[in-house]
Scaffold this motif. Structure first.
Motif, PDB file in Angstrom:
ATOM      1  N   ASP A 121       1.104  -1.088  -0.133  1.00  0.00           N
ATOM      2  CA  ASP A 121       0.261   0.173  -0.048  1.00  0.00           C
ATOM      3  C   ASP A 121       1.127   0.880  -0.291  1.00  0.00           C
ATOM      4  O   ASP A 121       1.943   1.367   0.962  1.00  0.00           O
ATOM      5  CB  ASP A 121      -0.629  -0.060   0.976  1.00  0.00           C
ATOM      6  CG  ASP A 121      -2.170  -0.557   1.438  1.00  0.00           C
ATOM      7  OD1 ASP A 121      -2.365  -1.613   0.524  1.00  0.00           O
ATOM      8  OD2 ASP A 121      -1.995  -1.619   2.867  1.00  0.00           O
ATOM      9  N   TYR A 122       0.892   2.117  -0.718  1.00  0.00           N
ATOM     10  CA  TYR A 122       1.466   3.535  -0.983  1.00  0.00           C
ATOM     11  C   TYR A 122       1.077   4.334  -1.347  1.00  0.00           C
ATOM     12  O   TYR A 122      -0.321   4.976  -1.822  1.00  0.00           O
ATOM     13  CB  TYR A 122       2.629   2.791  -1.528  1.00  0.00           C
ATOM     14  CG  TYR A 122       2.270   3.141  -3.654  1.00  0.00           C
ATOM     15  CD1 TYR A 122       1.906   4.153  -4.211  1.00  0.00           C
ATOM     16  CD2 TYR A 122       2.360   1.409  -4.240  1.00  0.00           C
ATOM     17  CE1 TYR A 122       1.568   3.930  -5.377  1.00  0.00           C
ATOM     18  CE2 TYR A 122       1.557   1.668  -5.336  1.00  0.00           C
ATOM     19  CZ  TYR A 122       1.730   3.137  -6.110  1.00  0.00           C
ATOM     20  OH  TYR A 122       1.013   3.318  -7.204  1.00  0.00           O
ATOM     21  N   ALA A 123       1.555   5.474  -1.114  1.00  0.00           N
ATOM     22  CA  ALA A 123       0.967   7.114  -1.827  1.00  0.00           C
ATOM     23  C   ALA A 123       2.611   7.742  -1.765  1.00  0.00           C
ATOM     24  O   ALA A 123       2.986   7.783  -0.789  1.00  0.00           O
ATOM     25  CB  ALA A 123      -0.289   7.546  -0.755  1.00  0.00           C
ATOM     26  N   GLY A 124       2.121   8.284  -2.538  1.00  0.00           N
ATOM     27  CA  GLY A 124       3.294   9.814  -2.973  1.00  0.00           C
ATOM     28  C   GLY A 124       2.450  11.332  -3.378  1.00  0.00           C
ATOM     29  O   GLY A 124       0.854  11.122  -3.380  1.00  0.00           O
ATOM     30  N   GLY A 174       7.009  13.229  -1.381  1.00  0.00           N
ATOM     31  CA  GLY A 174       6.766  12.088   0.150  1.00  0.00           C
ATOM     32  C   GLY A 174       6.803  11.006  -0.345  1.00  0.00           C
ATOM     33  O   GLY A 174       5.457  10.889  -1.076  1.00  0.00           O
ATOM     34  N   PHE A 175       7.009  10.026   0.546  1.00  0.00           N
ATOM     35  CA  PHE A 175       5.822   8.650  -0.043  1.00  0.00           C
ATOM     36  C   PHE A 175       6.201   7.937   1.413  1.00  0.00           C
ATOM     37  O   PHE A 175       6.685   8.159   2.632  1.00  0.00           O
ATOM     38  CB  PHE A 175       7.391   7.620  -1.120  1.00  0.00           C
ATOM     39  CG  PHE A 175       6.878   7.715  -2.394  1.00  0.00           C
ATOM     40  CD1 PHE A 175       5.739   6.385  -2.853  1.00  0.00           C
ATOM     41  CD2 PHE A 175       6.758   8.849  -3.128  1.00  0.00           C
ATOM     42  CE1 PHE A 175       5.522   5.559  -3.940  1.00  0.00           C
ATOM     43  CE2 PHE A 175       6.541   8.659  -4.070  1.00  0.00           C
ATOM     44  CZ  PHE A 175       5.245   6.975  -5.078  1.00  0.00           C
ATOM     45  N   VAL A 176       4.848   7.257   1.218  1.00  0.00           N
ATOM     46  CA  VAL A 176       4.788   6.082   2.393  1.00  0.00           C
ATOM     47  C   VAL A 176       4.299   4.710   2.322  1.00  0.00           C
ATOM     48  O   VAL A 176       3.452   4.183   0.699  1.00  0.00           O
ATOM     49  CB  VAL A 176       3.224   6.882   2.723  1.00  0.00           C
ATOM     50  CG1 VAL A 176       2.831   5.897   4.087  1.00  0.00           C
ATOM     51  CG2 VAL A 176       3.427   8.438   3.756  1.00  0.00           C
ATOM     52  N   ARG A 177       4.686   4.056   2.412  1.00  0.00           N
ATOM     53  CA  ARG A 177       4.832   2.532   1.715  1.00  0.00           C
ATOM     54  C   ARG A 177       4.382   1.509   3.316  1.00  0.00           C
ATOM     55  O   ARG A 177       5.190   1.767   3.578  1.00  0.00           O
ATOM     56  CB  ARG A 177       5.931   2.633   1.085  1.00  0.00           C
ATOM     57  CG  ARG A 177       6.020   3.143  -0.200  1.00  0.00           C
ATOM     58  CD  ARG A 177       7.678   2.723  -1.472  1.00  0.00           C
ATOM     59  NE  ARG A 177       8.757   3.046  -0.636  1.00  0.00           N
ATOM     60  CZ  ARG A 177       9.807   2.454  -0.969  1.00  0.00           C
ATOM     61  NH1 ARG A 177       9.656   1.774  -1.939  1.00  0.00           N
ATOM     62  NH2 ARG A 177      10.596   3.282  -0.588  1.00  0.00           N
ATOM     63  N   LEU A 178       3.672   0.453   3.167  1.00  0.00           N
ATOM     64  CA  LEU A 178       3.328  -0.394   3.608  1.00  0.00           C
ATOM     65  C   LEU A 178       3.324  -1.230   3.304  1.00  0.00           C
ATOM     66  O   LEU A 178       2.401  -1.419   2.275  1.00  0.00           O
ATOM     67  CB  LEU A 178       1.921  -0.377   4.522  1.00  0.00           C
ATOM     68  CG  LEU A 178       1.621  -1.288   4.881  1.00  0.00           C
ATOM     69  CD1 LEU A 178       1.940  -2.093   6.066  1.00  0.00           C
ATOM     70  CD2 LEU A 178       0.644  -1.028   5.754  1.00  0.00           C
ATOM     71  N   ARG A 179       3.935  -2.246   2.924  1.00  0.00           N
ATOM     72  CA  ARG A 179       4.659  -3.532   2.360  1.00  0.00           C
ATOM     73  C   ARG A 179       3.664  -5.031   3.054  1.00  0.00           C
ATOM     74  O   ARG A 179       3.003  -4.834   3.996  1.00  0.00           O
ATOM     75  CB  ARG A 179       5.903  -4.824   2.597  1.00  0.00           C
ATOM     76  CG  ARG A 179       6.740  -4.247   1.410  1.00  0.00           C
ATOM     77  CD  ARG A 179       8.777  -4.867   2.188  1.00  0.00           C
ATOM     78  NE  ARG A 179       9.273  -4.077   1.167  1.00  0.00           N
ATOM     79  CZ  ARG A 179      10.301  -5.121   0.873  1.00  0.00           C
ATOM     80  NH1 ARG A 179      11.000  -5.767   1.903  1.00  0.00           N
ATOM     81  NH2 ARG A 179      11.500  -4.585   0.309  1.00  0.00           N
ATOM     82  N   ARG A 208       5.184  -2.391   8.842  1.00  0.00           N
ATOM     83  CA  ARG A 208       6.035  -1.523   9.518  1.00  0.00           C
ATOM     84  C   ARG A 208       5.396  -0.414   7.839  1.00  0.00           C
ATOM     85  O   ARG A 208       5.649  -0.955   6.762  1.00  0.00           O
ATOM     86  CB  ARG A 208       7.782  -1.957   9.375  1.00  0.00           C
ATOM     87  CG  ARG A 208       7.580  -2.543  10.478  1.00  0.00           C
ATOM     88  CD  ARG A 208       9.447  -2.751  10.482  1.00  0.00           C
ATOM     89  NE  ARG A 208       9.790  -4.310   8.974  1.00  0.00           N
ATOM     90  CZ  ARG A 208      10.705  -4.261   8.305  1.00  0.00           C
ATOM     91  NH1 ARG A 208      11.590  -3.883   8.714  1.00  0.00           N
ATOM     92  NH2 ARG A 208      10.489  -5.416   7.596  1.00  0.00           N
ATOM     93  N   VAL A 209       5.369   0.530   8.235  1.00  0.00           N
ATOM     94  CA  VAL A 209       4.976   1.777   7.078  1.00  0.00           C
ATOM     95  C   VAL A 209       6.508   2.280   7.333  1.00  0.00           C
ATOM     96  O   VAL A 209       6.951   3.140   8.079  1.00  0.00           O
ATOM     97  CB  VAL A 209       3.849   2.793   7.798  1.00  0.00           C
ATOM     98  CG1 VAL A 209       3.164   3.502   6.566  1.00  0.00           C
ATOM     99  CG2 VAL A 209       2.664   2.412   8.255  1.00  0.00           C
ATOM    100  N   ILE A 230      -3.689   4.892   6.254  1.00  0.00           N
ATOM    101  CA  ILE A 230      -3.259   2.957   5.287  1.00  0.00           C
ATOM    102  C   ILE A 230      -3.389   2.405   6.750  1.00  0.00           C
ATOM    103  O   ILE A 230      -3.730   1.248   6.019  1.00  0.00           O
ATOM    104  CB  ILE A 230      -1.635   3.432   4.338  1.00  0.00           C
ATOM    105  CG1 ILE A 230      -1.265   4.494   3.380  1.00  0.00           C
ATOM    106  CG2 ILE A 230      -1.565   2.082   4.530  1.00  0.00           C
ATOM    107  CD1 ILE A 230      -0.921   4.435   3.081  1.00  0.00           C
ATOM    108  N   LEU A 231      -2.508   2.820   7.643  1.00  0.00           N
ATOM    109  CA  LEU A 231      -2.934   1.127   9.006  1.00  0.00           C
ATOM    110  C   LEU A 231      -4.052   1.643   9.459  1.00  0.00           C
ATOM    111  O   LEU A 231      -4.990   0.569   9.448  1.00  0.00           O
ATOM    112  CB  LEU A 231      -1.854   1.632  10.292  1.00  0.00           C
ATOM    113  CG  LEU A 231      -0.650   1.524   9.995  1.00  0.00           C
ATOM    114  CD1 LEU A 231       0.161   2.642  10.980  1.00  0.00           C
ATOM    115  CD2 LEU A 231      -0.089   0.894   9.379  1.00  0.00           C
TER     116      LEU A 231
END
Length: 344
Positions: free
Chosen positions: A70-73, A87-92, A100-101, A131-132
């Protein structure tokens, strides 16, 4: 009243209904895969200014948009449509023990010290919480969730900003190198152990051995065959070795060393190196000089191909005893980094 004494992840995340605004004069919008080239150019400009000991490739930037997460940029564009900040946010997906984000971002030097970095971080934190709270684990109460940022040792401003938002350094890593002009010792393993070149036929056995060897290492998760291949996109087969126990008809993987070649980093480093990406020894064979024998085999392979150094990163809290092996083989620390975390 909840049966559990701990709130669900969704409750702990406290996801905001709206994201914080980002500052003018940049125009902000979500980043999409079509922005890979613009993002690569921006990251290249930032790295040329800050001169870290690595350079980010287009393929690595493309991984920001990997659908296996799950990602958002978010990107800030100037009046001419040029990307100037992100800026990027990534949850595998698939992590079993800790969710972990990962946050990453950057700003052109001309826009620093104007509050842009603080605004991006606040947007990332809010988006990470969203996202969480909407993830498949949102209603679990026993899940641990962390928001994570990697911080190099010479980025004090970032460390200070993270601390102001409740982050703390939780893991420390050292970047080591070993001069290959220094004589390489002859280290052997006792029979029935043999150090042999890596071959494709042994690869999946090595993957399974890796999942066992790293079971007690913080942050490590079992890798599927697809994840194993993706993690080793720069693998050099001729620099990679496996220690096999041949005491029975079916050889067992006792240890392994997989190497990578990162030529795009060498100008920034100032030297050429063979990089030890993964080194593992299975618990039953620790204390039998397997790691040292694998490392010296790799050193000779690096040197034979003209490399100046052997390089690797090591977790300061590695529980396997590997740090002592590196010291005895004349590795020296050249840099360090920390992982800052905020627990949700």
């Amino acid at each position: 009243m909840r049966a559990s004494s701990r709130a669900t992840l969704a409750e702990r995340a406290q996801a905001p209904a709206e994201l914080p605004e980002l500052p003018d004069p940049l125009a902000w919008r979500s980043l999409v895969p079509a922005d890979v080239d613009a993002l690569t150019a921006l990251i290249g400009h930032i790295e040329a200014t800050d001169n870290p000991p690595y350079r980010t490739t287009t393929d690595e930037v493309r991984d920001y948009f990997d659908p296996g997460q799950d990602y958002a940029g978010i990107g800030g564009f100037d009046g001419e449509g040029k990307l100037r900040a992100f800026g990027f946010v990534r949850l595998r997906h698939g992590e079993a023990q800790v969710r972990r984000v990962f946050l990453s971002g950057g700003i052109e030097a001309s826009l620093r010290d104007r509050g842009v970095g603080r605004a991006i971080l606040d947007w990332q934190l809010a988006r990470a919480r969203q996202i969480l709270a909407s993830s498949e684990y949102a209603q679990e109460s026993d899940v641990t969730a962390l928001i994570v940022v990697d911080v190099d040792d010479d980025t004090g401003a970032l460390a200070h900003l993270l601390a102001s938002r409740g982050f703390a350094p939780r893991r420390y890593y050292s970047q080591l190198r070993r001069d290959l002009t220094v004589p390489i010792p002859e280290l052997t393993v006792d029979r029935p152990l043999y150090v042999e070149p890596w071959t494709p036929s042994i690869d999946d056995a090595v993957r399974r051995a890796h999942n066992t060897a790293f079971n007690d290492v913080w942050g490590s998760e079992p890798l599927t065959p697809q994840e194993w291949q993706r993690e080793r996109s720069h693998n050099v087969p001729s620099w990679s070795f496996v220690a096999l126990d041949r005491s029975s008809d079916r050889a067992q993987v006792a240890g392994y060393l997989m190497s990578g070649r990162y030529e795009h980093d060498w100008p920034a480093l100032g030297w050429t190196e063979g990089y030890t990406e993964i080194l593992g020894v299975l618990p039953a064979w620790r204390g039998r000089h397997v790691a040292g024998a694998l490392l010296t085999h790799a050193m000779r392979a690096y040197a034979a191909d003209g490399m100046q150094y052997a390089g690797l990163d090591v977790d300061a809290d590695n529980p396997t005893g590997a740090i002592g092996v590196f010291g005895r083989l004349d590795y020296e620390q050249v840099r360090s980094s920390a992982v800052y975390m905020l627990e949700i």
